[in-house]
Motif scaffolding. Structure first.
Motif, PDB file in Angstrom:
ATOM      1  N   TRP A 161     -31.471 -21.696 -27.562  1.00 61.16           N
ATOM      2  CA  TRP A 161     -30.115 -20.037 -28.130  1.00 61.16           C
ATOM      3  C   TRP A 161     -31.618 -19.554 -28.471  1.00 61.16           C
ATOM      4  N   ALA A 203     -31.196 -22.514 -19.737  1.00 62.11           N
ATOM      5  CA  ALA A 203     -30.534 -23.574 -18.501  1.00 62.11           C
ATOM      6  C   ALA A 203     -31.471 -24.408 -18.650  1.00 62.11           C
ATOM      7  N   LEU A 217     -26.031 -13.964 -24.063  1.00 60.43           N
ATOM      8  CA  LEU A 217     -27.266 -14.266 -23.378  1.00 60.43           C
ATOM      9  C   LEU A 217     -26.759 -14.811 -21.985  1.00 60.43           C
ATOM     10  N   GLU A 218     -25.203 -14.277 -21.637  1.00 67.01           N
ATOM     11  CA  GLU A 218     -24.738 -14.859 -20.766  1.00 67.01           C
ATOM     12  C   GLU A 218     -24.278 -13.863 -19.426  1.00 67.01           C
ATOM     13  N   ASP A 257     -20.515 -13.819 -25.385  1.00 64.65           N
ATOM     14  CA  ASP A 257     -22.394 -13.910 -25.413  1.00 64.65           C
ATOM     15  C   ASP A 257     -23.011 -12.880 -25.114  1.00 64.65           C
ATOM     16  N   GLY A 268     -31.565 -16.374 -20.962  1.00 63.20           N
ATOM     17  CA  GLY A 268     -30.297 -17.269 -21.270  1.00 63.20           C
ATOM     18  C   GLY A 268     -30.955 -18.027 -19.533  1.00 63.20           C
ATOM     19  N   ASN A 269     -31.799 -18.442 -18.784  1.00 65.57           N
ATOM     20  CA  ASN A 269     -32.159 -18.605 -17.690  1.00 65.57           C
ATOM     21  C   ASN A 269     -33.237 -19.700 -18.987  1.00 65.57           C
TER      22      ASN A 269
END
Lengths: 459, 431
Positions: free
Chosen positions: B348, B336, B388-389, B386, B332-333
């Protein structure tokens, strides 16, 4: 790939590495003026003073004030290094207005437990300056005398983590590791140029496995947990005797301990197990001092009631566990269960990588609670990495929340700070813009990095 | 307060006869297939006989197949964790419980993680509950530059953990290998050459025991490395070291190289891509931890992927902050970073692939793990958001189509300490 080669899991170097395992604006130099808040005659006094900033209005963002408040579509005003006002529909006359629509504002993030500067990168033996592991009690050492201000880690903490203040602690090899130092995350040529003006000193203590292993392996006391307590208690008794005397004969170790007994120096106690924390709190009562925070404290959730009653914070990770016996019962719900018990929660890093993601770690701790039915408001969770940390460090009168008169330590996030997808866009320390994601030059590059591959790169 | 758990720890951990694979369909979910594509809303995943039949929209669920409502949920392949130590330890600093490295062994390359693997390890259970369904497990180089032979494993709650034994060998070069080999990179390269010569002689039936650098077992263990049947995971970070490693194929053309670490990979990304060598890396390392990682940056993965390198997120080993269960957070980072000026991140879909299909490909399971393509193994995770969150977590986990228990030591502690009420009995009776 430092972890693959790390021998920490083999136990050898555990206590001797980290604690758990074991662009300035132009203008006058901030380092040449002694900060007025330092008492005259203070040794190694802070020479930090704020860099210049412009009166700034952050308008339209969601504001978490750090003290549990949230303002949608609010305004933050700061000038001359201080927060002027936080609210909705404020006049911005005389301020440079920044549009924060769709963005978020928090106080500067504070890490209560860091070893940056004392265990700087490159992580070479020559830089191993965080544990004076030559005696089980070393209250006479001061972490600031080991801080290398050129540690590149400070800049990563600023740019990725929004860190504006941090406490540098000695490591946890010793029962009493020495004095900590609180820094503003502003580059300087000297550690004095980073010292947080007016911050109280802390004193690092450690219970449990580390001291008994380090010294027991050398055939000396302590080699057991009972040995830990015996040495601690005698050390306190000797310090009390000194403190109750005329204190004329200088004794660096006893001066630190006496500072704790006087209430001027705050105890930060590395401790994992619930039963041990309960014993330490009784030792504090016996000897007449207070524990400000237990650090790591992976079993705090088992004694949330005791921690609340004794008014002791727990400075914790979101999910670290299993690396040593006393960390085996760590659970991700630790923070949420402490919150449920009404005890103080602080999320800490103890890690040069983790310090770049305290916001994410706080979000993980919050989410673990939510899954067990504990709905902790976002605004309170932000307090775990701002105001609660400041309280446990004794600097909450100056920073940690966006309140009028406090230091303008501010982070503008490009999204919800409790989301993995968000990063700091701008970071101000005392109202001075020290990081701007949109300005390639508005980021610190340490002396060490000059001329090296990747100099000035996004990190 | 005494609480009865429906699925007690005993049931979860005693490994009764493995359950049979279920036929099931999850409908109305947001589905990410792991192949690099973006998530699909209102989609269905159909699993029969332990295999994925279909995933996407317009999937018909056959009559009689159990239907699970995935409204508000995400459904994905399970996470494939690369270069882990799962199953090899209980407590890091308790050496008796820790089989990650054999520091006092006479053997190196011959070491094999398979007999040491413990599927009942809490770290396996904790990772499973976080959506990790497969992993590669390595043996850490310690006395020899060769760590030994790693395996591909599943994290199912059953007695058989091994998907593929002896899947790869690990060798340490760079500073790490230099220290083991005698204090210099010069020594580690001679060690490597001598070892591969021994392997070649063993393979040809010409081993001269008097003139061998390695003992017989270690030499034999490297025969499949030399022929490329077994991948060679090379721990290396510095740009110049990576170039040297890529150059090994001039001498040993059949080596199946995988770079592990590659902190400065972005500086030589084009060369890595041209060589077709995949990378397993810890994606958020951005500090000059050593003089071989001066150029470390979180944009390393994005830049390598942009250059055409196949990159898996991995090496999240160890018992502190880098746990396999945090692979999704790390991915997830990288998403970002798309919103950070001048940084190179991943989409994503790319980021999710870096913890599913890409590591599966590197492990030799292209199309069967880490994907929801037809015929893939039924490793399916249903998430509450999600994946990845950082706020999301699995609600159901299937491995080989078999639903998995999500209880472990941590969940039991959570349940015991949900309150601190001991008015009737001590906490020790709450289980």
């Amino acid at each position: 790939m430092k972890r693959l080669r790390a021998i920490t899991l083999l136990g050898g170097a555990l206590a001797l590495s980290a604690c758990a395992t074991t662009g300035g604006a132009t203008g006058s130099s901030a380092e040449t003026t002694t900060a007025s808040s330092e008492a005259a005659g203070t040794p190694y006094a802070s020479t930090y003073s704020a860099y210049p900033g412009v009166p700034t209005a952050l308008v339209g963002a969601t504001i978490y004030d750090g003290a549990g408040g949230v303002i949608e579509n609010g305004t933050v005003l700061f000038r001359d290094g201080k927060v002027v006002e936080v609210g909705a529909n404020l006049s911005t006359d005389g301020y440079t207005v920044l549009d924060g629509t769709g963005k978020f504002v928090t106080p500067g993030i504070i890490d209560i437990h860091s070893h940056l500067g004392d265990y700087p990168t490159p992580s070479v033996d020559a830089h191993s300056d965080g544990n004076e592991a030559t005696s089980p009690t070393t209250p006479d050492v001061w972490a600031e005398h080991s801080v290398w201000p050129q540690d590149p880690g400070f800049s990563r903490a600023l740019a990725n983590g929004g860190i504006t203040s941090l406490q540098i602690l000695p490591g946890s090899a010793n029962l009493v590791g020495g004095r900590s130092v609180t820094l503003k995350n502003v580059p300087a040529r000297t550690v004095q140029g980073m010292k947080f003006p007016g911050a109280p000193y802390g004193m690092k203590m450690a219970c449990g496995e580390n001291p008994k292993r380090v010294y027991g392996s050398r055939g000396r006391m302590p080699s057991t947990r009972m040995g830990n307590f015996a040495v601690n208690r005698q050390t306190w008794l000797d310090a009390k005797a000194y403190a109750e005397g005329d204190r004329k004969k200088r004794d660096l170790a006893k001066e630190t301990m006496a500072g704790v007994l006087d209430g001027d120096i705050l105890v930060h106690n590395h401790c994992y197990r619930a039963d041990e924390m309960a014993l330490v709190m009784d030792m504090a009562k016996e000897m007449g001092y207070k524990v400000s925070a237990f650090h790591h404290a992976v079993e705090s959730y088992k004694i949330g009631d005791l921690l609340r009653e004794n008014d002791v914070c727990s400075a914790i990770w979101a999910d670290w566990y299993g690396f040593k016996m006393e960390s085996y019962d760590g659970i991700p719900e630790n923070g949420a269960l402490l919150w449920q018990a009404g005890a103080c929660v602080v999320i800490h890093s103890d890690d040069e990588n983790g310090i770049q993601r305290l916001n994410q770690e706080a979000a993980k701790a919050q989410a673990a609670g939510k899954r067990m039915g504990l709905d902790i408001p976002d605004a309170e969770v932000i307090g775990w990495i701002t105001l609660n940390a400041a309280k446990a460090m004794g600097i909450d009168g100056m920073t940690g929340s966006l309140e009028a008169g406090k230091m303008a330590d501010v982070v503008l996030w490009n999204g919800d700070p409790l989301s993995v997808y968000s990063r700091p866009e701008k970071v101000w320390v005392d109202g001075a813009l020290m990081y701007d994601a949109n300005d390639p030059k508005r980021r610190p590059v340490s002396d060490f990095e000059l001329g090296q591959p990747g100099e000035g790169d996004v990190k | 307060m005494i609480r009865k758990t429906l699925l007690g720890a005993a049931a979860a951990l005693a490994f009764a006869a493995p359950a049979a694979a279920q036929d099931f369909a999850i409908i109305n979910a947001t589905v990410a297939t792991g192949d690099g594509s973006e998530p699909i809303e209102n989609a269905t995943v159909l699993v029969r006989g332990g295999k994925v039949v279909a995933a996407g929209t317009g999937v018909t669920v056959p009559a009689g197949v159990e239907t699970i409502d995935g409204s508000g949920r995400w459904v994905t392949p399970g996470i494939v964790a690369s270069a882990t130590t799962l199953g090899l330890w209980d407590v890091g600093a308790v050496s008796q419980s820790n089989d990650q490295a054999a520091g006092d062994s006479d053997f190196g390359a011959a070491l094999d993680v398979v007999p040491a693997l413990n599927p009942a390890s809490q770290h396996v259970a904790v990772s499973r509950a976080s959506g990790v369904t497969r992993a590669t497990v390595y043996s850490r180089p310690s006395e020899s530059i060769f760590g030994g032979q790693g395996a591909v494993v599943d994290l199912g709650a059953d007695a058989n953990m091994v998907s593929k034994p002896r899947a790869f060998q690990m060798v340490a070069l760079g500073e790490y290998g230099a220290r083991i080999a005698g204090g210099s990179r010069t020594a580690s390269f001679v060690e490597l050459a001598a070892a591969l010569r021994d392997a070649r002689e063993v393979a040809a039936g010409q081993r001269d025991a008097e003139d061998s650098r390695l003992n017989r077992q270690d030499a034999e263990a490297l025969v499949d490395v030399l022929s490329g049947k077994q991948a060679l995971y090379v721990v290396v970070d510095r740009a110049s070291d990576i170039r040297q490693v890529l150059g090994l194929t001039a001498t040993y053309p059949r080596l199946d190289l995988v770079l592990v670490g590659a902190a400065e990979g972005w500086l030589v990304a084009n060369e890595i891509a041209a060589a077709g060598v995949p990378v397993i890396t810890d994606p958020l390392d951005d500090l000059p931890v050593s003089f071989e990682q001066l150029a470390a940056t979180q944009s390393n993965v994005g830049r390598m992927v942009d250059a055409g390198v196949k990159v898996a997120i991995g090496t999240l080993d160890g018992g502190t902050g880098s746990q396999p269960r945090n692979a999704a957070q790390f991915a997830g980072n990288l998403v970002a970073l798309q919103n950070v000026p001048r940084a190179s991140g991943l989409t994503w879909g790319e980021a999710f692939a870096a913890i599913t299909s890409v590591p599966a490909q590197i492990a030799g399971f292209d199309g069967s793990f880490g994907t929801l393509s037809p015929g893939a193994t039924g490793d399916v995770v249903m998430w509450d958001g999600d994946p990845l969150e950082v706020t999301s977590a699995p609600v159901r986990v299937f491995i080989d189509g078999i639903e998995q228990p999500l209880v472990n030591h941590q969940t039991r502690l959570r349940d015991r300490y949900r309150d601190l009420d001991e008015s009737d009995l001590p906490k020790a009776y709450d289980w």
